[in-house]
Design a protein around this motif. Structure first.
Motif, PDB file in Angstrom:
ATOM      1  N   GLY A  19       0.936  -1.329  -0.147  1.00 55.42           N
ATOM      2  CA  GLY A  19      -0.084  -0.061   0.108  1.00 55.42           C
ATOM      3  C   GLY A  19       0.950   1.291   0.084  1.00 55.42           C
ATOM      4  N   VAL A  20       1.874   1.324   0.773  1.00 56.65           N
ATOM      5  CA  VAL A  20       2.956   2.142   0.753  1.00 56.65           C
ATOM      6  C   VAL A  20       3.398   2.552  -0.619  1.00 56.65           C
ATOM      7  CG1 VAL A  20       5.099   3.110   1.889  1.00 56.65           C
ATOM      8  CG2 VAL A  20       3.118   2.256   3.332  1.00 56.65           C
ATOM      9  N   MET A  21       3.873   1.348  -1.064  1.00 53.91           N
ATOM     10  CA  MET A  21       4.486   1.375  -2.455  1.00 53.91           C
ATOM     11  C   MET A  21       3.507   2.056  -3.394  1.00 53.91           C
ATOM     12  SD  MET A  21       7.598   0.621  -1.918  1.00 53.91           S
ATOM     13  CE  MET A  21       8.367   0.642  -3.602  1.00 53.91           C
ATOM     14  N   ARG A  47      -1.607  -2.388  -9.128  1.00 55.01           N
ATOM     15  CA  ARG A  47      -2.206  -3.797  -9.126  1.00 55.01           C
ATOM     16  C   ARG A  47      -1.411  -4.760  -8.164  1.00 55.01           C
ATOM     17  NH1 ARG A  47      -5.933  -6.161  -9.197  1.00 55.01           N
ATOM     18  NH2 ARG A  47      -5.898  -8.344  -9.630  1.00 55.01           N
ATOM     19  N   VAL A  48      -0.457  -4.661  -8.031  1.00 52.95           N
ATOM     20  CA  VAL A  48       0.354  -5.534  -6.911  1.00 52.95           C
ATOM     21  C   VAL A  48      -0.356  -5.171  -5.571  1.00 52.95           C
ATOM     22  CG1 VAL A  48       2.632  -5.666  -5.317  1.00 52.95           C
ATOM     23  CG2 VAL A  48       2.871  -5.474  -7.918  1.00 52.95           C
ATOM     24  N   GLN A  49      -0.794  -3.870  -5.345  1.00 57.85           N
ATOM     25  CA  GLN A  49      -1.555  -3.731  -3.892  1.00 57.85           C
ATOM     26  C   GLN A  49      -2.930  -4.453  -3.935  1.00 57.85           C
ATOM     27  OE1 GLN A  49      -4.088  -1.511  -3.181  1.00 57.85           O
ATOM     28  NE2 GLN A  49      -4.014  -1.975  -0.837  1.00 57.85           N
ATOM     29  N   ALA A  50      -3.374  -4.170  -4.960  1.00 60.33           N
ATOM     30  CA  ALA A  50      -4.744  -4.698  -5.167  1.00 60.33           C
ATOM     31  C   ALA A  50      -4.971  -6.230  -5.195  1.00 60.33           C
ATOM     32  CB  ALA A  50      -5.645  -4.184  -6.610  1.00 60.33           C
ATOM     33  N   ASN A  51      -3.685  -6.851  -5.854  1.00 56.40           N
ATOM     34  CA  ASN A  51      -3.659  -8.107  -5.900  1.00 56.40           C
ATOM     35  C   ASN A  51      -3.282  -8.771  -4.506  1.00 56.40           C
ATOM     36  OD1 ASN A  51      -1.844 -10.977  -6.387  1.00 56.40           O
ATOM     37  ND2 ASN A  51      -3.866 -10.694  -7.759  1.00 56.40           N
ATOM     38  N   THR A  52      -2.469  -8.001  -3.991  1.00 54.53           N
ATOM     39  CA  THR A  52      -2.269  -8.553  -2.350  1.00 54.53           C
ATOM     40  C   THR A  52      -3.559  -8.468  -1.362  1.00 54.53           C
ATOM     41  OG1 THR A  52       0.039  -7.832  -2.612  1.00 54.53           O
ATOM     42  CG2 THR A  52      -0.813  -7.993  -0.550  1.00 54.53           C
ATOM     43  N   LEU A  53      -4.199  -7.546  -1.478  1.00 51.00           N
ATOM     44  CA  LEU A  53      -5.489  -7.437  -0.743  1.00 51.00           C
ATOM     45  C   LEU A  53      -6.355  -8.524  -1.147  1.00 51.00           C
ATOM     46  CD1 LEU A  53      -7.586  -5.814   0.934  1.00 51.00           C
ATOM     47  CD2 LEU A  53      -8.335  -4.668  -1.075  1.00 51.00           C
TER      48      LEU A  53
END
Length: 125
Positions: A19-21, A47-53
């Motif tokens: 999220g910070v990134m 997309r990385v943040q959304a996929n991690t969520l």
């Protein structure tokens, strides 16, 4: 289940980091909220943040089931493997989206192992 609890905090730490990134990329590429459209590099961070969520329920539920029914150490090992996979996924995706596969596979293997551990523990009751 102290190790499972610490591992849960590590999982949430990985999510917080993504999220910070994503926020850093939004600022760097000057993409105003709530827009999700911007340069491809920004979209990769987002997309990385959304996929991690999206992955959190897939790891957290079996993490705790495995910890309860199979054992704290097994659950912690699976959860930490997931963290390694997610970090590899993110770093690969940030460089080039086609480089995300190894991290994705490691994370999914970890989730699968946690599910198998949960089932094994339940069946042994």
């Amino acid at each position: 289940m102290v190790l499972t609890a610490w591992t849960t905090l590590a999982v949430l730490g990985v999510y917080f980091w993504t999220g910070v990134m994503a926020g850093w990329a939004r600022n760097k590429y000057k993409v105003p909220a709530p827009s999700m459209d911007g340069p491809v590099t920004f979209q990769s961070f987002q997309r990385v943040q959304a996929n991690t969520l999206e992955q959190l329920p897939v790891v957290l539920a079996p993490l705790w089931l495995c910890g309860h029914y199979l054992g704290d150490r097994w659950a912690a090992a699976g959860g930490l493997l997931w963290c390694v996979g997610r970090i590899l996924y993110a770093l690969g995706y940030y460089r080039d989206p086609s480089k995300r596969e190894l991290g994705f596979i490691v994370g999914m293997v970890a989730c699968g192992a946690l599910v198998v551990g949960s089932v094994t523990g339940l069946l042994s009751r």
